[in-house]
Design a protein around this motif. Structure first.
Motif, PDB file in Angstrom:
ATOM      1  N   ALA A   1      -2.832  -5.348   2.079  1.00  0.00           N
ATOM      2  CA  ALA A   1      -1.413  -5.013   1.971  1.00  0.00           C
ATOM      3  C   ALA A   1      -0.568  -5.857   2.926  1.00  0.00           C
ATOM      4  CB  ALA A   1      -1.211  -3.536   2.275  1.00  0.00           C
TER       5      ALA A   1
ATOM      6  N   THR B   1       0.689  -3.462  -6.119  1.00  0.00           N
ATOM      7  CA  THR B   1       0.151  -2.431  -5.221  1.00  0.00           C
ATOM      8  C   THR B   1      -1.334  -2.666  -5.007  1.00  0.00           C
ATOM      9  OG1 THR B   1      -0.195  -0.964  -7.096  1.00  0.00           O
ATOM     10  CG2 THR B   1       1.829  -0.645  -5.836  1.00  0.00           C
TER      11      THR B   1
ATOM     12  N   ALA C   1       0.876  -1.178   0.000  1.00  0.00           N
ATOM     13  CA  ALA C   1       0.000   0.000   0.000  1.00  0.00           C
ATOM     14  C   ALA C   1       0.909   1.222   0.000  1.00  0.00           C
ATOM     15  CB  ALA C   1      -0.896  -0.003   1.230  1.00  0.00           C
ATOM     16  N   SER C   2       0.749   2.083  -1.018  1.00  0.00           N
ATOM     17  CA  SER C   2       1.595   3.286  -1.070  1.00  0.00           C
ATOM     18  C   SER C   2       0.916   4.404  -0.302  1.00  0.00           C
ATOM     19  CB  SER C   2       1.787   3.754  -2.508  1.00  0.00           C
ATOM     20  OG  SER C   2       2.093   2.677  -3.322  1.00  0.00           O
ATOM     21  N   TYR C   3       1.631   4.910   0.683  1.00  0.00           N
ATOM     22  CA  TYR C   3       1.066   5.987   1.492  1.00  0.00           C
ATOM     23  C   TYR C   3       1.839   7.272   1.206  1.00  0.00           C
ATOM     24  CZ  TYR C   3      -0.316   8.734   5.518  1.00  0.00           C
ATOM     25  OH  TYR C   3      -0.779   9.743   6.319  1.00  0.00           O
TER      26      TYR C   3
ATOM     27  N   LYS D   1      -4.532   6.930   0.863  1.00  0.00           N
ATOM     28  CA  LYS D   1      -3.242   7.349   0.327  1.00  0.00           C
ATOM     29  C   LYS D   1      -2.768   8.718   0.786  1.00  0.00           C
ATOM     30  CE  LYS D   1      -2.990   5.062  -4.134  1.00  0.00           C
ATOM     31  NZ  LYS D   1      -3.082   5.240  -5.576  1.00  0.00           N
TER      32      LYS D   1
ATOM     33  N   LEU E   1      -3.848   2.427   9.007  1.00  0.00           N
ATOM     34  CA  LEU E   1      -3.304   1.071   9.119  1.00  0.00           C
ATOM     35  C   LEU E   1      -4.372   0.023   8.843  1.00  0.00           C
ATOM     36  CD1 LEU E   1      -1.077   1.619  12.275  1.00  0.00           C
ATOM     37  CD2 LEU E   1      -0.251   1.097   9.960  1.00  0.00           C
TER      38      LEU E   1
ATOM     39  N   ILE F   1       3.414  -1.258   4.110  1.00  0.00           N
ATOM     40  CA  ILE F   1       3.094   0.074   3.595  1.00  0.00           C
ATOM     41  C   ILE F   1       4.400   0.735   3.214  1.00  0.00           C
ATOM     42  CG2 ILE F   1       2.199   2.372   4.175  1.00  0.00           C
ATOM     43  CD1 ILE F   1       0.230   1.087   6.067  1.00  0.00           C
TER      44      ILE F   1
ATOM     45  N   TRP G   1      -6.457   1.395  -2.326  1.00  0.00           N
ATOM     46  CA  TRP G   1      -7.005   1.706  -1.010  1.00  0.00           C
ATOM     47  C   TRP G   1      -7.348   3.185  -0.914  1.00  0.00           C
ATOM     48  CZ3 TRP G   1      -3.569   3.208   3.541  1.00  0.00           C
ATOM     49  CH2 TRP G   1      -2.357   3.741   3.107  1.00  0.00           C
TER      50      TRP G   1
ATOM     51  N   ALA H   1      -5.339  -0.207   5.135  1.00  0.00           N
ATOM     52  CA  ALA H   1      -4.298  -0.881   4.340  1.00  0.00           C
ATOM     53  C   ALA H   1      -4.382  -2.389   4.559  1.00  0.00           C
ATOM     54  CB  ALA H   1      -2.923  -0.356   4.713  1.00  0.00           C
TER      55      ALA H   1
ATOM     56  N   ILE I   1       6.369  -0.855   8.007  1.00  0.00           N
ATOM     57  CA  ILE I   1       6.355   0.396   7.243  1.00  0.00           C
ATOM     58  C   ILE I   1       7.738   0.572   6.635  1.00  0.00           C
ATOM     59  CG2 ILE I   1       5.748   2.840   7.317  1.00  0.00           C
ATOM     60  CD1 ILE I   1       3.557   0.967   8.421  1.00  0.00           C
TER      61      ILE I   1
END
Lengths: 658, 137, 290
Positions: free
Chosen positions: C220, C182, C146-148, C188, C212, C223, C185, C215, C253
């Motif tokens: 995911a 990916t 998951a790209s945050y 982001k 959290l 992250i 979600w 994700a 993370i």
């Protein structure tokens, strides 16, 4: 020596509250040629005008200056008063001390008074040079052009036609009907839109005085009130309407799957040969050449094979005709605001976020789903629906600070229809304020909440995101002061209205002004709501400002009555404020001939003294519009403009700078 | 400090269809601007003879503003284009005459741009005042 | 060869040491030359930018002037530093008065000639995904990421002028180029609550907890982040959030630089994973990446 009267208006306190009107009048009496000056509460009122008439007679005045509001407001009024007093109407001038002075300099009364004195003095200087001009008349072509075949255009056309005049409706789509034809039910009565619109469409098509030009556009405009020469382009439909019997076989057999139906707001496919909807008027198909297999690949011609009357004509060309009209009604309607501007709502990314017009098509029994409201993603029936109001309305950050006036109402309507069709669904509406000012409108919204159980949440939505097959709508409920998240199956954006994308270019063809959004500007916000600054061009419907159906119909009727007023005269008076050439001064250089936008200048060989022919310019009085381009361009100062003459302007300049 | 003791004298030539109507709207919206400008109504900026601007300066105007319809919106189709061309030359010519560029302005103000007109006048007044101040030093 | 002025910022020498370590290793490997800006000063992301407009612009000004003088684009791995530098640049490029005022305070004038890039954007755009793909030795196959992006990397749009504000994709595409998958979600660009870290911990726990759990729900395994503050909240508060909700989260993370490092073949020690609260090693081993 001129005998000038100066009449200083108080305009209640509008002027007198800032400008010392007594001082202005006293100052006037010190100016050369001014024989009489008074101030009065309302110059434009009956007693005010009578005071002018009396004064002219009593003091043998031969020209007047009215120091009041903008000449764009009351020039006509005081010209008429001048005429009634027995002097030529063009011997009157106004000094604009309201719009250009008292209203904008209310912070400095002394400066405003001094300026008023100066403005008055400038008008005195100008009127000193005024000449008596005789009236000019033009014929009126009693034939009207209505641009736009929506409810506004249809109504205006019917009203004009009923009064006995010929009307042409130009519509760019293949059918008349416009936006109203796309709608399901209408607020606040929940009666079906098509049921009240289609009879009008048919009436327009069958009326002996109405001619429909669908799939057509205005491409060029010349002439002026009473005498417009307008070029209309009919796009090639590739179907010979005289042969076509509207059987629909061509559409049925067309194999093309490229195009999306504009009428169904692109949620359903349409064929390359099509009528926009089954009740189309006229019910003749057109070929969309960008989607047609034959036009793209050179192969197919199925429609041609199946047509029982050989009506298909692939070689048809665009046709341009020029016709004469006396008056024009602009009724081009609206587009909805582009949902993509709101990135946070994910329109275009999430299939189940739809526009309000798409929802209309979904819930409409003649729509692509036959009235079954389903999600566009998986065709499942939604259980929880959210409407977001003010998408492109009342939002300065998106360049749309105005209220679109209809969204509160149609949102309530759509939610109620949803509840009627599917009583078990939950309907939520996010709103900023509810604007329901109209007959039975507030009651309608109350009913949606109280009887239908639509849940209203006061606040904006900050974000929509997809989670599995649901849409999570996150927003604020400002009444409870909390954040809310609604797990929705479908989100409807209540898009605001904006002018059609091509409204500006149409306005430019007619030289009609428009505001920063592209809505056509009416002559006066209160007193000229259907006229434009261009004589003979009127506006009706949402192209002028956001409005609902009843207001649109009312405005269309008003526009029609203005057209009929114009048509009630055989000849109409036109302003004689035009250019004239002094042949003795003219050097025959043809500069004016080249700059004139109206070809109103003709070169002739004229006998200026006995036996001497001279190549000089001549103004064609009936063609000249008085723009003065020739005057600005003339090297030898041989051309002058009546009403804005060289000496008048130079005297005004001298007065300012004294 | 005796600033602005004498008011400026600025001549405004406004075309009837756009800028004059725009200035009317400024009034309707009660947008305040300095009283230094006096407006002469002309039918179109195409009517503007450059001599009229020169005459205004010659007679002692501090500043001149000419305002018309936006390009493309001229009531008479092309008058403002003629003016635009004349303006470009005139501005250079005036500079050559020794008339400071801060004193001569042209703008496009449509009939719906009331607020903009007030802004335009403010700018013209500020720049003309600038010139005047720098001149009196 | 790409040459960039490097503005690590304060976090990179303290809580986010591993971000600094991995960034330097990865950049060297890729051939991106990082010149640490000599005597760099605080970016002003602390209280300065909300208490004084002048301070907000004067603090980054020194750095911007350096970039302008040396004609080198500058990059910061920290979203807050990036944001301050980019906003100060934008403000001074558009507000002449502010530019002059700042010039007086700092003692020399900035003329608007610097280019400020976020480190994540450097990998994506300056270096380029094709070049990056070519360098991958160990594709991150099977890893769901998951790209945050956090709040500052794409906002405000007139300053960042990059990708979509609400649903940016550039980090997703970068991670995809490394071979990972990916997840879609909704959080982001949501706020992690970093600004309230010290003053209102409950708010941070709620906001970070939401990020959290979304994700996690969206499937995911890890992250990926590109900001030391995002990392601090998502990583260090996880155990507390788990204790409060009683639900196990266990989402490692990982910094974008570490992610690239893994794909380039570096090990856990190189990437300083031991500095993390939630240990990424276990998941990465399961996926066969370590």
């Amino acid at each position: 020596m001129a005998r000038i009267g100066v009449f200083v208006c108080h305009c209640g306190t509008n002027i007198a509250g800032v400008v010392d009107v007594k001082r202005v009048a006293e100052y006037a009496l010190t100016l050369p040629g001014v024989k009489y000056a008074i101030d009065y509460k309302y110059m434009c009122s009956d007693p005010g005008q009578n005071a002018i008439i009396e004064a002219v007679k009593e003091h043998k005045l031969d020209r007047i200056v009215v120091t009041a509001c903008s000449p764009r407001m009351h020039e006509g009024t005081f010209r008429k008063a001048a005429e009634r007093s027995g002097i030529n109407q063009y011997m009157s001038e106004m000094a604009n001390v309201r719009e250009h002075d008292s209203w904008v300099h209310s912070d400095d009364k002394e400066a405003a008074t001094l300026k008023a004195m100066k403005l008055m003095e400038m008008s005195v200087a100008k009127v000193r040079r005024s000449e008596a001009l005789s009236k000019m008349y033009a014929t009126v072509e009693k034939r009207a052009l209505v641009i736009g075949g929506g409810i506004a255009g249809i109504q205006a056309a019917l009203d004009i036609a009923e009064a006995g005049h010929k009307v042409v409706i130009v519509e760019k789509d293949p059918s008349i009907g416009g936006r109203m034809a796309q709608l399901d039910k209408t607020f606040p009565t929940l009666d079906c839109s098509a049921c009240i619109l289609t009879p009008k469409m048919v009436a327009a098509s069958q009326h002996p005085n109405i001619e429909l030009r669908v799939y057509s556009e205005v491409v060029e405009v010349n002439g002026y009130v009473g005498n417009f020469d307008i070029k209309i382009k009919k796009k090639a439909s590739s179907v010979d309407n005289k042969k076509c019997i509207s059987c629909g076989v061509c559409t049925l057999k067309c194999p093309s799957k490229r195009a999306q139906s504009e009428f169904d707001e692109k949620i359903a496919p349409r064929k390359a040969i099509y009528t926009p909807f089954p009740q189309a008027v006229p019910n003749k198909p057109v070929i969309d050449r960008e989607a047609c297999t034959f036009f793209l690949t050179g192969k197919c011609r199925i429609c041609e094979k199946v047509c029982p009357t050989q009506a298909i004509d692939f070689n048809q060309q665009d046709e341009v005709v020029t016709e004469k009209f006396g008056a024009v009604v602009l009724a081009t309607g609206f587009d909805i605001f582009d949902s993509n501007v709101y990135g946070e709502y994910g329109y275009g990314e999430y299939k189940d976020v739809v526009t309000s017009l798409q929802f209309e098509r979904l819930i409409n029994s003649s729509g692509p789903t036959e009235g079954h409201v389903v999600r566009l993603s998986d065709k499942k029936e939604p259980k929880n629906l959210v409407w977001i109001q003010c998408v492109g309305s009342r939002d300065e950050s998106k360049g749309r600070p105005y209220c679109s006036r209809v969204c509160c109402m149609y949102t309530a309507k759509q939610a109620m229809l949803m509840k009627e069709h599917y009583p078990e669904v939950n309907c939520y509406v996010f709103y900023i304020d509810i604007r329901a000012a109209g007959k039975n409108y507030e009651e309608f919204v109350q009913k949606a909440q109280n009887e239908y159980g639509v849940i209203y949440l006061r606040g904006r939505v900050s974000k929509i995101y997809e989670k599995k097959d649901k849409l999570i709508v996150r927003g604020a409920d400002t009444l409870s002061g909390s954040q809310v998240e609604i797990v929705a199956d479908m989100v409807v954006l209540a898009n605001g209205l904006e002018p059609r994308k091509d409204a500006k270019s149409l306005a430019q063809l007619f030289h009609v002004s428009y505001d920063q959004y592209g809505f056509f500007t009416e002559l006066h916000p209160k007193l000229g709501p259907v006229e434009t600054a261009i004589a003979g061009v009127f506006v009706a419907g949402a192209c002028q400002a956001c409005k609902d159906i009843p207001d649109t119909v009312a405005q269309a009727g008003a526009a029609a009555s203005k057209v009929l007023g114009l048509f009630s005269k055989e000849k109409m008076e036109v302003e004689p404020l035009i250019a004239k050439v002094d042949p003795l001064v003219c050097s025959g250089c043809e500069t004016c001939y080249n700059v004139c936008p109206y070809s109103a200048i003709e070169m002739e060989d004229r006998e200026v003294s006995r036996g001497n022919l001279k190549h000089v310019a001549k103004v064609l009085d009936s063609v000249c519009k008085g723009c003065g381009a020739c005057v600005g361009a003339c090297y030898s100062k041989a051309v002058d403009l009546k009403g804005f003459s060289e000496r008048q302007v130079y005297d005004q300049i001298e007065t300012v700078t004294q | 400090m005796e600033v602005k003791e004498k008011k400026l004298n600025i001549v405004g030539f406004l075309c009837n269809w756009c800028s004059y109507a725009g200035a009317d709207l400024t009034g309707l919206g009660r947008n305040i601007y300095p009283a230094d400008i006096k407006i002469i109504r002309i039918p179109c900026t195409g009517r503007m003879d450059p001599m009229m601007v020169i005459e205004a300066f010659h007679k002692g105007a501090d500043g001149v503003l000419v305002s018309g319809c936006h390009p493309g919106d001229c009531h008479y189709s092309e008058g403002n284009y003629y003016w635009r061309r004349r303006y470009a030359h005139l501005k250079e010519l005036l500079d050559f005459f020794g008339i400071d560029k801060r004193r001569f302005h042209a703008s496009w103000v449509s009939a719906s741009e009331g607020k903009k007109f007030a802004e335009v006048v403010k700018k013209v007044v500020t720049e003309t005042q600038d010139w005047k101040d720098s001149n009196s030093k | 060869m790409v040459k960039l002025g490097y503005f690590p910022g304060c976090s990179l020498s303290s809580t986010a040491k591993e971000y600094d370590i991995s960034t330097r290793i990865v950049c060297e490997d890729l051939g991106i030359e990082l010149v640490e800006i000599p005597h760099w000063v605080c970016c002003g992301a602390t209280s300065a930018h909300i208490t004084s407009d002048i301070a907000a612009n004067a603090l980054p000004a020194k750095t911007l002037i350096w970039a302008e003088k040396n004609n080198i684009p500058i990059t910061s791995p920290c979203s807050a530093c990036f944001s301050r530098l980019a906003i100060a640049h934008h403000t001074m490029a558009t507000d002449e008065e502010m530019r002059k005022d700042v010039g007086e305070v700092v003692g020399e004038e900035y003329h608007g000639g610097a280019k400020v890039l976020h480190l994540a954007r450097v990998f994506y755009e300056t270096y380029g995904l094709e070049a990056l793909k070519a360098k991958v030795k160990k594709p991150l196959k099977g890893l769901k990421v998951a790209s945050y992006y956090g709040c500052l990397m794409t906002r405000p749009p007139e300053v960042c002028d990059f990708d979509r504000i609400e649903n940016p994709m550039f980090m997703d595409k970068t991670v995809q180029a490394l071979g990972a998958e990916t997840v879609k979600w909704g959080y982001k660009t949501e706020c992690c609550g970093a600004a309230f870290s010290l003053t209102k911990k409950e708010a941070v726990l709620k906001l970070t907890g939401d990020i959290l759990s979304d994700a996690k729900e969206c499937g995911a395994d890890v992250i990926v982040v590109a900001c030391p503050l995002c990392h601090a909240n998502l990583d260090s508060r996880q155990r507390e959030i788990e204790r409060k909700s009683g639900k196990k989260i266990g989402l490692p993370i990982i910094y974008i630089s570490q992610m690239i490092g893994l794909a380039l073949g570096y090990n856990a020690l190189d990437m300083a994973f031991k500095k993390h609260f939630v240990d990424p090693v276990k998941v990465l081993k399961e996926k066969g990446i370590l």
